[in-house]
Design a protein around this motif. Structure first.
Motif, PDB file in Angstrom:
ATOM      1  N   THR A  79       0.835  -1.221   0.054  1.00  0.00           N
ATOM      2  CA  THR A  79       0.208   0.012   0.066  1.00  0.00           C
ATOM      3  C   THR A  79       0.990   1.227   0.035  1.00  0.00           C
ATOM      4  OG1 THR A  79      -1.615   1.476   1.169  1.00  0.00           O
ATOM      5  CG2 THR A  79      -0.100  -0.162   2.496  1.00  0.00           C
ATOM      6  N   ASN A  80       0.267   2.367  -0.384  1.00  0.00           N
ATOM      7  CA  ASN A  80       1.129   3.604  -0.440  1.00  0.00           C
ATOM      8  C   ASN A  80       0.627   4.462   0.825  1.00  0.00           C
ATOM      9  OD1 ASN A  80       2.494   3.197  -2.798  1.00  0.00           O
ATOM     10  ND2 ASN A  80       0.419   3.675  -4.039  1.00  0.00           N
ATOM     11  N   GLU A  81      -0.006   4.073   2.017  1.00  0.00           N
ATOM     12  CA  GLU A  81      -0.342   4.631   2.974  1.00  0.00           C
ATOM     13  C   GLU A  81       0.635   4.842   4.033  1.00  0.00           C
ATOM     14  OE1 GLU A  81      -3.585   3.016   5.035  1.00  0.00           O
ATOM     15  OE2 GLU A  81      -2.817   1.285   5.127  1.00  0.00           O
ATOM     16  N   ASN A  82       0.436   5.599   5.006  1.00  0.00           N
ATOM     17  CA  ASN A  82       1.223   5.973   6.091  1.00  0.00           C
ATOM     18  C   ASN A  82       2.694   6.555   5.758  1.00  0.00           C
ATOM     19  OD1 ASN A  82      -0.405   4.846   8.151  1.00  0.00           O
ATOM     20  ND2 ASN A  82       0.112   2.658   7.944  1.00  0.00           N
ATOM     21  N   VAL A  83       2.565   7.159   4.792  1.00  0.00           N
ATOM     22  CA  VAL A  83       3.821   8.295   4.419  1.00  0.00           C
ATOM     23  C   VAL A  83       3.688   9.585   4.916  1.00  0.00           C
ATOM     24  CG1 VAL A  83       5.287   9.038   2.598  1.00  0.00           C
ATOM     25  CG2 VAL A  83       4.591   6.711   2.284  1.00  0.00           C
ATOM     26  N   VAL A  84       4.328  10.060   5.579  1.00  0.00           N
ATOM     27  CA  VAL A  84       4.321  11.345   6.079  1.00  0.00           C
ATOM     28  C   VAL A  84       5.188  12.329   5.401  1.00  0.00           C
ATOM     29  CG1 VAL A  84       4.455  12.997   8.029  1.00  0.00           C
ATOM     30  CG2 VAL A  84       4.278  10.398   8.624  1.00  0.00           C
ATOM     31  N   VAL A  85       4.304  13.309   4.949  1.00  0.00           N
ATOM     32  CA  VAL A  85       4.944  14.326   4.110  1.00  0.00           C
ATOM     33  C   VAL A  85       4.801  15.760   4.860  1.00  0.00           C
ATOM     34  CG1 VAL A  85       4.643  15.580   1.705  1.00  0.00           C
ATOM     35  CG2 VAL A  85       4.009  13.177   1.830  1.00  0.00           C
ATOM     36  N   PHE A  86       5.944  16.324   4.835  1.00  0.00           N
ATOM     37  CA  PHE A  86       6.088  17.627   5.927  1.00  0.00           C
ATOM     38  C   PHE A  86       6.913  18.497   5.285  1.00  0.00           C
ATOM     39  CE2 PHE A  86       9.419  14.330   6.969  1.00  0.00           C
ATOM     40  CZ  PHE A  86      10.426  15.336   7.434  1.00  0.00           C
ATOM     41  N   LEU A  87       6.833  20.069   5.802  1.00  0.00           N
ATOM     42  CA  LEU A  87       7.510  21.153   5.584  1.00  0.00           C
ATOM     43  C   LEU A  87       8.690  21.026   6.397  1.00  0.00           C
ATOM     44  CD1 LEU A  87       5.168  23.788   4.416  1.00  0.00           C
ATOM     45  CD2 LEU A  87       6.068  21.851   3.000  1.00  0.00           C
ATOM     46  N   GLU A  88       9.764  20.955   6.027  1.00  0.00           N
ATOM     47  CA  GLU A  88      11.122  21.038   6.873  1.00  0.00           C
ATOM     48  C   GLU A  88      11.228  22.167   7.919  1.00  0.00           C
ATOM     49  OE1 GLU A  88      15.802  20.264   6.595  1.00  0.00           O
ATOM     50  OE2 GLU A  88      14.820  21.524   5.218  1.00  0.00           O
ATOM     51  N   LYS A  89      10.752  23.354   7.471  1.00  0.00           N
ATOM     52  CA  LYS A  89      10.844  24.623   8.075  1.00  0.00           C
ATOM     53  C   LYS A  89       9.723  25.725   7.656  1.00  0.00           C
ATOM     54  CE  LYS A  89      13.890  27.976  10.068  1.00  0.00           C
ATOM     55  NZ  LYS A  89      15.268  28.728  10.170  1.00  0.00           N
ATOM     56  N   VAL A  90       9.205  26.203   8.625  1.00  0.00           N
ATOM     57  CA  VAL A  90       8.036  27.349   8.425  1.00  0.00           C
ATOM     58  C   VAL A  90       8.312  28.364   9.185  1.00  0.00           C
ATOM     59  CG1 VAL A  90       5.758  27.778   8.093  1.00  0.00           C
ATOM     60  CG2 VAL A  90       6.288  25.717   7.425  1.00  0.00           C
ATOM     61  N   ASP A  91       8.697  29.418   8.846  1.00  0.00           N
ATOM     62  CA  ASP A  91       9.191  30.594   9.653  1.00  0.00           C
ATOM     63  C   ASP A  91      10.248  30.080  10.712  1.00  0.00           C
ATOM     64  OD1 ASP A  91       7.302  32.449   8.406  1.00  0.00           O
ATOM     65  OD2 ASP A  91       5.664  32.021   9.847  1.00  0.00           O
ATOM     66  N   ASN A  92      10.037  30.083  11.835  1.00  0.00           N
ATOM     67  CA  ASN A  92      10.963  29.583  12.867  1.00  0.00           C
ATOM     68  C   ASN A  92      10.588  28.558  13.563  1.00  0.00           C
ATOM     69  OD1 ASN A  92      12.611  32.042  12.498  1.00  0.00           O
ATOM     70  ND2 ASN A  92      11.553  33.140  13.877  1.00  0.00           N
ATOM     71  N   ASN A  93       9.689  27.761  13.098  1.00  0.00           N
ATOM     72  CA  ASN A  93       9.091  26.622  13.492  1.00  0.00           C
ATOM     73  C   ASN A  93       8.798  26.699  14.947  1.00  0.00           C
ATOM     74  OD1 ASN A  93       9.183  24.949  11.389  1.00  0.00           O
ATOM     75  ND2 ASN A  93      11.291  24.004  11.741  1.00  0.00           N
ATOM     76  N   ASP A  94       8.059  27.836  15.093  1.00  0.00           N
ATOM     77  CA  ASP A  94       7.645  28.290  16.537  1.00  0.00           C
ATOM     78  C   ASP A  94       5.951  28.128  16.612  1.00  0.00           C
ATOM     79  OD1 ASP A  94       7.388  28.975  19.186  1.00  0.00           O
ATOM     80  OD2 ASP A  94       7.768  31.171  18.903  1.00  0.00           O
ATOM     81  N   PHE A  95       5.692  27.088  16.681  1.00  0.00           N
ATOM     82  CA  PHE A  95       4.111  27.073  16.648  1.00  0.00           C
ATOM     83  C   PHE A  95       3.475  26.255  18.206  1.00  0.00           C
ATOM     84  CE2 PHE A  95       5.533  27.065  12.287  1.00  0.00           C
ATOM     85  CZ  PHE A  95       4.388  27.970  11.691  1.00  0.00           C
ATOM     86  N   PRO A  96       2.394  26.722  18.540  1.00  0.00           N
ATOM     87  CA  PRO A  96       2.091  25.988  19.744  1.00  0.00           C
ATOM     88  C   PRO A  96       1.518  24.806  19.380  1.00  0.00           C
ATOM     89  CG  PRO A  96       0.513  27.729  18.951  1.00  0.00           C
ATOM     90  CD  PRO A  96       1.566  27.928  18.271  1.00  0.00           C
ATOM     91  N   PRO A  97       1.648  23.597  20.296  1.00  0.00           N
ATOM     92  CA  PRO A  97       1.219  22.481  20.184  1.00  0.00           C
ATOM     93  C   PRO A  97      -0.198  22.318  20.312  1.00  0.00           C
ATOM     94  CG  PRO A  97       2.210  22.373  22.121  1.00  0.00           C
ATOM     95  CD  PRO A  97       2.544  23.880  21.614  1.00  0.00           C
ATOM     96  N   PRO A  98      -0.728  21.362  19.765  1.00  0.00           N
ATOM     97  CA  PRO A  98      -2.480  21.204  20.002  1.00  0.00           C
ATOM     98  C   PRO A  98      -2.867  20.820  21.342  1.00  0.00           C
ATOM     99  CG  PRO A  98      -1.525  19.261  18.686  1.00  0.00           C
ATOM    100  CD  PRO A  98      -0.444  20.104  18.861  1.00  0.00           C
TER     101      PRO A  98
END
Length: 242
Positions: A79-98
């Motif tokens: 299957t082609n599932e369970n691949v994580v696609v992500f951006l390495e860096k956005v601004d300073n990677n300073d985002f509050p967690p959920p």
């Protein structure tokens, strides 16, 4: 002297028989189910897989965002599932967690979901929904090392993933159980479905490096420019790690 001899014989018999006892107990635990029980167990597992989130993130709402979409093909995988696609860096990677917790359940001697992608700082709940005891732990090579000990059905334990990287999940009681938690630096990521499709929305305009992760396949990366109100398309073909 006879007592010593008898004690020694009994000790030897116990040592020889113990592995067989353990094997018998393990075999009983995994005894064959009836057709009705097997169908019910499979139904519960499928329902759990559909219900529980594989991605937990806190994406800020913006008015001028763009998107990235595409398809990932996994060579020599079923299957082609369970691949994580992500951006390495956005601004300073300073985002509050959920504030929402991720959930990795234990059902039918399986981690459900098998793979969870989350933002750094997210708390993961590990309930035991099986009729047997489990022990959730991560190996020394994991990004986050922990051992929750052995606990019975109905118990929920939690772990805060405050590090970046891949954390494999294992069980001391059941060697066949395996799962993964991937902690990421920002909320801009997605996981592929069975066909390999993915979409990342609400991305601030700019130039980014897009990366992939898979438990067995080699990581790839591509550069992309995200424009206001537009969708960029990036496809990947993943092969085995060498």
């Amino acid at each position: 002297m006879k007592r010593i001899l008898i004690s020694g014989i009994l000790a030897m018999m116990f040592a020889v028989s113990m592995p067989n006892v353990l094997k018998t107990l393990y075999a009983e635990e995994k005894a064959a189910l009836s057709a009705e029980e097997a169908a019910d167990a499979l139904k519960k597992l499928e329902e759990a897989q559909q219900k529980l989130k594989r991605v937990v993130q806190n994406i800020p709402k913006i008015e001028n965002g763009g998107s990235i979409t595409g398809k990932v093909t996994c060579k020599r995988e079923r299957t082609n599932e369970n691949v994580v696609v992500f951006l390495e860096k956005v601004d300073n990677n300073d985002f509050p967690p959920p504030t929402e917790h991720a959930v990795v359940d234990q059902l039918n001697l399986t981690y459900v979901p098998r793979v969870v992608a989350l933002q750094k700082g997210t708390v993961v709940d590990f309930p035991n929904s099986d009729a047997v005891r489990h022990n959730v732990f991560s190996p020394p090579t994991a990004a986050l090392q922990f051992n929750l000990g052995t606990y019975p059905t109905g118990v929920i334990k939690e772990v805060k993933f405050d590090v970046l990287g891949e954390t494999p999940l294992l069980c001391n009681v059941h060697a066949e159980m395996a799962g993964y938690v991937l902690s990421l630096a920002n909320p801009y990521f997605a996981m592929t479905d069975k066909e390999g499709n993915y979409t990342i929305n609400n991305i601030p305009p700019g130039k980014y490096t897009v990366k992939t992760w898979h438990e067995k396949l080699k990581e790839l990366s591509q550069e992309v420019t995200v424009e206001t109100g537009k969708t960029a398309t990036i496809d990947f073909q993943l092969a085995r790690r060498r």
